[in-house]
Enzyme design. Structure first.
Site, PDB file in Angstrom:
ATOM      1  N   LEU A  20       9.578   2.899 -25.206  1.00 27.14           N
ATOM      2  CA  LEU A  20       9.274   1.994 -26.324  1.00 27.14           C
ATOM      3  C   LEU A  20       8.745   2.702 -27.564  1.00 27.14           C
ATOM      4  CD1 LEU A  20       7.648  -1.006 -24.390  1.00 27.14           C
ATOM      5  CD2 LEU A  20       9.987  -0.813 -25.224  1.00 27.14           C
ATOM      6  N   CYS A  30      10.412  -4.260 -18.975  1.00 32.58           N
ATOM      7  CA  CYS A  30      10.662  -2.849 -19.247  1.00 32.58           C
ATOM      8  C   CYS A  30      10.169  -1.967 -18.111  1.00 32.58           C
ATOM      9  CB  CYS A  30       9.992  -2.414 -20.543  1.00 32.58           C
ATOM     10  SG  CYS A  30      10.422  -0.736 -21.022  1.00 32.58           S
ATOM     11  N   ASN A  66      18.103  -6.573 -17.956  1.00 36.58           N
ATOM     12  CA  ASN A  66      17.601  -5.311 -18.469  1.00 36.58           C
ATOM     13  C   ASN A  66      18.096  -4.202 -17.530  1.00 36.58           C
ATOM     14  OD1 ASN A  66      16.129  -3.393 -19.925  1.00 36.58           O
ATOM     15  ND2 ASN A  66      14.344  -4.743 -20.117  1.00 36.58           N
TER      16      ASN A  66
END
Length: 307
Positions: free
Chosen positions: A75, A131, A193
């Site tokens: 990120l 994530c 994801n």
């Protein structure tokens, strides 16, 4: 034969075509904007944002795999305030939907970012609860229904634009998480994801990525994405953004048939930056060949075998 209408609606937001750039693979669009008009895209889901600037994980943090890639970028981003000041005005030059992807370490951080981004004028907020590349936050929220619901409720409380929740495939039953965020008020769901993966250098005997594991994306995960979109489409009534392994028009059509209203394109851009436009045109040609008046006629039109 007339060209099919490519426009679709996702949680009340009209997209001129169903192709949305997946978060983390398109940056903020500046590099790709040098190659073609970003207005050609249905939408851009920007690189994941956090409350403050993040430098991300140490290198090496990207590695190729057969039919895909592993990433553990962590990120890296300039922070939500910098995005609003420096990047959003650039994106607003184009006639495309802007979707802000956010990640936080606490539910309150998600709420703060939703408030700021809503006021700044993004079209939609994608809440990343999935994530696998950070030590705190996303991974835990995306694997536990009660935490996923809590983050969704807070995001909805602070957002004045539609909230789309991004789900993790790294769970036993993805429909359980989907139902939790639907009950908590989500306007849409995006999935999937990346899948958690690992590569090892057999000579050094060390993992290829500095953080040891990372998220697997690319064509290898398409069948998993199609299956999970189909499962979630049958479990909830929310519109879906389907993504995972799309590299050609037929891939996008599979996700639409499984139940998605729009399709995310990501890793394919690293091999061919023009992939989103090619996929859009191939999808349009497929719809035309099947005599469809609107691309949205594909959504949920799969005819499963009755076993």
């Amino acid at each position: 034969m007339t060209n099919p209408d490519l426009s679709v609606t996702l949680a009340g937001v009209t997209l001129k075509n169903p192709i949305v750039m997946a978060s983390g693979t398109f940056g903020f669009g500046r590099e790709y904007g040098q190659l073609y008009d970003l207005s050609e895209l249905g939408g851009i889901c920007v690189k994941g944002l956090t409350p403050r600037r993040r430098e991300g994980n140490p290198a090496p943090r990207i590695a190729e795999t057969p039919m895909g890639m592993l990433n553990s970028v962590g990120l890296q981003n300039p922070g939500v305030d910098d995005f609003i000041t420096c990047e959003l005005p650039f994106l607003r030059r184009y006639d495309t939907a802007v979707i802000a992807n956010i990640s936080g370490d606490t539910p309150e951080e998600y709420g703060e970012m939703c408030e700021k981004l809503s006021q700044a004028g993004v079209d939609m907020i994608e809440v990343n609860i999935s994530c696998p590349n950070v030590k705190a936050g996303g991974m835990a929220y995306g694997t536990r229904p009660e935490l996923a619901a809590e983050v969704t409720e807070i995001a909805k409380k602070h957002a004045t634009v539609p909230v789309m929740v991004k789900l993790s495939p790294n769970v036993t039953d993805i429909t359980e998480i989907a139902r939790a965020v639907e009950d908590a008020g989500a306007d849409a769901i995006s999935l999937i994801n990346t899948l958690r993966g690992m590569r090892i250098d057999v000579n050094t005997r060390r993992p290829v990525l500095k953080r040891n594991t990372g998220g697997l994306s690319g064509p290898a995960i398409l069948p998993i994405a199609v299956r999970m979109v189909w499962e979630v489409a049958n479990a909830v009534k929310l519109p879906l953004l389907g993504l995972g392994g799309v590299s050609k028009g037929e891939d996008a059509a599979q996700l639409l048939l499984a139940g998605a209203s729009a399709v995310g394109v990501g890793t394919a851009c690293f091999a061919d930056p023009f992939a989103p436009l090619t996929i859009r045109d191939e999808l349009a040609a497929l719809a035309q060949a099947q005599g469809l008046a609107r691309i949205s006629e594909l959504t949920g039109a799969v005819r499963p075998w009755q076993n």
